[in-house]
Design a protein around this motif. Structure first.
Motif, PDB file in Angstrom:
ATOM      1  N   ALA A 135       1.201  -5.839   6.195  1.00 13.60           N
ATOM      2  CA  ALA A 135       2.087  -4.793   5.684  1.00 13.60           C
ATOM      3  C   ALA A 135       3.015  -4.275   6.776  1.00 13.60           C
ATOM      4  N   VAL A 148       0.775   0.166  -9.025  1.00 11.37           N
ATOM      5  CA  VAL A 148       1.902  -0.601  -8.503  1.00 11.37           C
ATOM      6  C   VAL A 148       2.297  -1.760  -9.408  1.00 11.37           C
ATOM      7  N   HIS A 164       3.942   0.505  -2.186  1.00 15.13           N
ATOM      8  CA  HIS A 164       4.101  -0.954  -2.170  1.00 15.13           C
ATOM      9  C   HIS A 164       5.601  -1.265  -2.171  1.00 15.13           C
TER      10      HIS A 164
END
Length: 291
Positions: free
Chosen positions: A14, A207, A232
């Motif tokens: 991420a 999400v 996200h």
């Protein structure tokens, strides 16, 4: 700023994708509870990421770098803050903020760190995450009387508040926030506009449901929020779209900014059929990206 994306500091994948998410602000999250060894590694990774993205000369879209730290009532918040400040972020998101005293204490520590690191005084801004307990929620009104100048925006914590009161739901029929949460959300929104700072909506947790996420972002913008958190990258485009100013808003903002530029020192002016003041000017500049 419209879109704020939360990136776990312990998630290497991420972190690697954060710069390309398209968000106006990337918020590296050090507030998530982790085992001590993992938390230490997360601090190092967060500081490294902040340093490596300090210069965005080749980035196709510039963004601000923020860090989310745990509340001042937790044992290791100072270590997290020191690690964050080593990367000179634009600001700090303070979770479980209990009110003006927490903000004042954080601002004082930031001043000391800025001086030690040779940073400009008061350059690091603060976004307090408010209303995470009944006591914190009831103390919100004091912010309307006293808000530290470092505060750039206000946000809230729907899940923490729901847990604190034993609520079994966040939203009721039609997707509306349940009554206690709606009360905190509305009060925060009013205080933010009264103090001419941003109001950042709580993220939508599902999400995979992009359509519902877009509807919720549009509802937040319609209610008066200036931005929204994402958890996200898939949510960022919808938030940017929902919070993009329409032509009439841009036109009115330009008129307000122009009116005050033409009349320096004025506190109240008439623009069209409206009487506008400093809060309207701050909102107009924020909408035009001049804040």
């Amino acid at each position: 700023m419209r879109s704020w994306i939360l990136i776990p500091a312990d998630n290497e994948k991420a972190l690697g994708a954060a710069a390309a998410a398209g968000a106006d602000a990337v918020v590296i999250d050090l507030a998530r509870p982790l085992p001590l060894a993992q938390q230490a590694a997360a601090r190092t990774d967060a500081a490294d990421w902040l340093r490596s993205h300090r210069e965005q000369l080749v980035a196709h879209r510039r963004f601000e770098r923020w860090v989310r730290i745990p509340g001042l009532d937790t044992p290791h918040w100072r270590e997290d803050l020191d690690a964050a400040m080593a990367g000179s972020p634009h600001g700090i998101v303070l979770t479980h903020c209990r009110g003006t005293e927490d903000i004042r204490q954080l601002a004082s520590v930031l001043y000391e760190i800025e001086d030690r690191l040779g940073l400009a005084a008061n350059i690091t801004r603060i976004v307090p995450q408010l209303g995470s307990s009944p006591a914190c929620a009831l103390a919100l009104g004091r912010l309307a009387d006293e808000l530290h100048p470092r505060v750039a925006a206000l946000t809230w914590d729907a899940v923490a508040l729901a847990r604190a009161i034993g609520a079994r739901r966040l939203r009721g029929p039609g997707g509306r926030w349940s009554d206690p949460l709606a009360q905190v959300r509305g009060q925060l929104l009013l205080i933010a506009h009264a103090k001419a700072v941003g109001a950042i909506e709580y993220p939508y947790r599902e999400v995979r449901d992009t359509d519902a996420g877009l509807r919720i972002a549009e509802a937040a913008r319609a209610d008066g929020f200036t931005g929204m958190f994402a958890i996200h990258p898939s949510q960022v485009a919808g938030i940017n779209s929902a919070f993009a100013p329409v032509e009439s808003e841009v036109s009115e903002a330009m008129k307000i900014v122009s009116a005050f530029a033409t009349n320096p020192g004025a506190s109240i002016l008439t623009v069209g059929d409206r009487r506008v003041g400093p809060a309207d000017l701050a909102h107009a500049k924020r909408l035009l990206g001049e804040d």
